[in-house]
Design a protein around this motif. Structure first.
Motif, short mmCIF file in Angstrom:
data_model
loop_
_atom_site.label_atom_id
_atom_site.label_comp_id
_atom_site.label_asym_id
_atom_site.label_seq_id
_atom_site.Cartn_x
_atom_site.Cartn_y
_atom_site.Cartn_z
N GLY A 38 0.81 -1.21 0.00
CA GLY A 38 0.00 0.00 0.00
C GLY A 38 0.85 1.26 0.00
N LEU A 41 2.22 1.66 -3.52
CA LEU A 41 1.18 2.17 -4.42
C LEU A 41 0.88 3.64 -4.15
CD1 LEU A 41 -1.40 -0.74 -4.68
CD2 LEU A 41 0.10 0.13 -6.46
N GLY A 42 1.00 4.04 -2.90
CA GLY A 42 0.81 5.45 -2.57
C GLY A 42 1.87 6.33 -3.21
N TYR A 43 3.13 5.88 -3.18
CA TYR A 43 4.20 6.64 -3.83
C TYR A 43 4.06 6.59 -5.34
CZ TYR A 43 6.65 7.00 0.62
OH TYR A 43 7.00 7.28 1.91
N LEU A 44 3.66 5.45 -5.87
CA LEU A 44 3.51 5.30 -7.31
C LEU A 44 2.34 6.13 -7.83
CD1 LEU A 44 4.80 3.75 -9.64
CD2 LEU A 44 3.15 1.93 -9.25
N ASP A 45 1.33 6.34 -6.99
CA ASP A 45 0.16 7.10 -7.39
C ASP A 45 0.50 8.57 -7.62
OD1 ASP A 45 -2.54 7.35 -8.02
OD2 ASP A 45 -3.04 8.01 -5.99
N SER A 49 -1.37 7.14 -12.45
CA SER A 49 -2.66 6.79 -11.87
C SER A 49 -2.74 5.29 -11.63
CB SER A 49 -3.78 7.23 -12.80
OG SER A 49 -5.02 6.79 -12.31
N VAL A 50 -3.36 4.91 -10.53
CA VAL A 50 -3.51 3.50 -10.20
C VAL A 50 -4.39 2.81 -11.23
CG1 VAL A 50 -4.34 1.88 -8.44
CG2 VAL A 50 -3.10 3.93 -7.76
N ASN A 51 -5.35 3.52 -11.82
CA ASN A 51 -6.20 2.92 -12.86
C ASN A 51 -5.37 2.51 -14.07
OD1 ASN A 51 -8.56 3.16 -11.42
ND2 ASN A 51 -8.98 5.21 -12.18
N ILE A 53 -2.20 1.59 -13.99
CA ILE A 53 -1.43 0.41 -13.57
C ILE A 53 -2.31 -0.83 -13.59
CG2 ILE A 53 -0.15 -0.62 -11.65
CD1 ILE A 53 0.63 2.25 -10.87
N LEU A 54 -3.55 -0.71 -13.09
CA LEU A 54 -4.47 -1.85 -13.09
C LEU A 54 -4.84 -2.26 -14.51
CD1 LEU A 54 -6.81 -0.97 -10.10
CD2 LEU A 54 -4.98 -2.65 -10.19
N THR A 55 -4.99 -1.29 -15.41
CA THR A 55 -5.28 -1.61 -16.80
C THR A 55 -4.12 -2.36 -17.44
OG1 THR A 55 -6.64 0.38 -16.96
CG2 THR A 55 -5.95 -0.62 -19.02
#
Length: 83
Positions: A38, A41-45, A49-51, A53-55
């Motif tokens: 987590g 992901l917070g630093y990467l955000d 965008s996390v969307n 990365i998920l895509t």
């Protein structure tokens, strides 16, 4: 009335069989294990965008599954002698 009795009997037997399965209380502390993920992901955000990365992860997952299924189909195709 007879139909209701049959339903109650059937559901009672099913409930009894399900209650015979033991209930395993497993307490896994995932918050401690997933905290670094987590935080990453917070630093990467901040940058992406996390969307997005998920895509990308979804596309990679679909591609890998497609390649796996293609290899299975080709293996079956090679095993059939008359094709």
């Amino acid at each position: 009335m007879l139909l209701e009795l049959l339903f109650k009997l059937t559901f009672g037997i099913i409930g009894f069989i399900i209650n015979l399965i033991p209930n395993f209380e497993i307490d896994l502390n995932f918050t401690g294990l997933l905290a670094p993920v987590g935080e990453a992901l917070g630093y990467l955000d901040m940058f992406v965008s996390v969307n997005v990365i998920l895509t990308i992860l979804g596309i990679v997952f679909l591609r890998d599954n497609f390649v796996f299924l293609k290899n299975i189909i080709l293996m079956i195709y090679d095993k059939i002698p008359f094709i």
